[in-house]
Design an enzyme around this catalytic site. Structure first.
Site, short mmCIF file in Angstrom:
data_model
loop_
_atom_site.label_atom_id
_atom_site.label_comp_id
_atom_site.label_asym_id
_atom_site.label_seq_id
_atom_site.Cartn_x
_atom_site.Cartn_y
_atom_site.Cartn_z
NE ARG A 21 44.43 34.49 24.28
CZ ARG A 21 44.46 33.72 25.36
NH1 ARG A 21 45.31 32.71 25.44
NH2 ARG A 21 43.64 33.96 26.37
NE ARG A 139 34.29 65.68 31.46
CZ ARG A 139 34.74 66.90 31.23
NH1 ARG A 139 35.73 67.40 31.98
NH2 ARG A 139 34.20 67.66 30.28
CB CYS A 158 39.25 40.03 29.57
SG CYS A 158 40.31 38.70 28.97
NE ARG A 178 41.41 42.03 25.71
CZ ARG A 178 41.65 40.75 25.45
NH1 ARG A 178 41.03 40.15 24.45
NH2 ARG A 178 42.50 40.06 26.19
#
Length: 274
Positions: A21, A139, A158, A178
């Site tokens: 992008r 958890r 991100c 990510r």
């Protein structure tokens, strides 16, 4: 730091060129991973100067829970998020909001009826509470990915999730990202989350353990290649030491972080891709 140099080399040697992008192509590799032992020193890169002040101020900003950068920009004169903020400083419900005021719906009874009520949830304090009460829990997760809010964000997160894990009296942290800009973003993420892990470990009575990092799209912008190749010619030096005042994380300010023996090579300038 050898782990970082290995990451750079692997992406340069095995990555594929991709459009994105920003308009500046990347050399990208899928699912990179590394980890560092925090007992060996604070992992602030030594083969180029990393701006420690900006790293810590960004961390403190995340902990403030705000949807704007006015504290960071106007009070602290730190401009690392300016490119993504509007003229009033707003960036939307990104990291600070999702760490400290994660929005959700809960049913409550009103006038004899069950109604959905908008509420906010402090993920950081929940993690600290579990670490104190049930450190063996699997958890202890802080998530910054909220699909319903992506359209309101200046930049979708991100680094989307971090998980704490306790073993042998040490606090470990695993960050899932990510998308990771290896030249500019990853050194900041590494130092920021390591400092967070150290601060929380101190608050809950544990020793810092390992910081581990998975980067799904690990990439190098093509205009960063030469600078990273220069960095690879430099020899990593001894890591500095970070001291953090013995305070709850919510009471920390920049002056509570003291960096000792940081002697890096000169800065390497990398252009930010927005």
């Amino acid at each position: 730091m050898k782990a970082y140099h290995d990451l750079v080399r692997n992406v340069l040697e095995n990555g594929v060129r991709k459009e994105n992008r920003t308009g500046t192509d990347t050399i990208s590799n899928f699912a990179e991973f590394y980890k560092v032992d925090l007992s060996e020193g604070f992992p602030l890169l030594t083969t180029k100067k990393v701006y420690f002040r900006s790293v810590i101020l960004e961390l403190l900003w995340y902990l403030r829970g705000e949807d704007h950068i006015r504290w960071l920009r106007d009070e602290k004169d730190c401009h690392i998020w300016d490119a993504w903020a509007d003229e009033d400083g707003h960036v939307g419900p990104i990291y600070p909001v999702l760490w400290r005021r994660f929005p959700y719906l809960e049913q409550e009874e009103k006038n004899g009826k069950q109604e959905w009520v908008h509420k906010e949830f402090d993920q950081v304090q929940r993690a600290i509470k579990i670490l104190k009460e049930n450190p063996n829990s699997r958890r202890i997760v802080v998530s910054t990915w909220h699909p319903g809010l992506l359209g309101q964000m200046a930049l979708p997160p991100c680094h989307i999730m971090y998980i704490f894990n306790v073993a042998n009296g040490k606090l470990n942290c695993h960050l899932t990202q990510r998308s990771g800009d290896i030249a500019l973003g990853i050194p900041f993420n590494l130092a920021c989350y390591s400092a967070l892990t150290m601060a929380i470990a101190q608050e809950v009575g544990l020793e810092p353990g390992t910081f581990a990092h998975t980067i799904v799209d690990a990439h190098i912008y093509v205009n960063h290649v030469d600078g990273l190749k220069e960095q690879l010619t430099r020899t990593p030096r001894e890591l500095p030491t970070l001291h953090i005042a013995n305070k709850p994380v919510d009471e920390l300010d920049f002056e509570d972080f003291t960096l000792e023996n940081y002697n890096p090579d000169p800065v390497i300038r990398f252009e930010v891709a927005v």
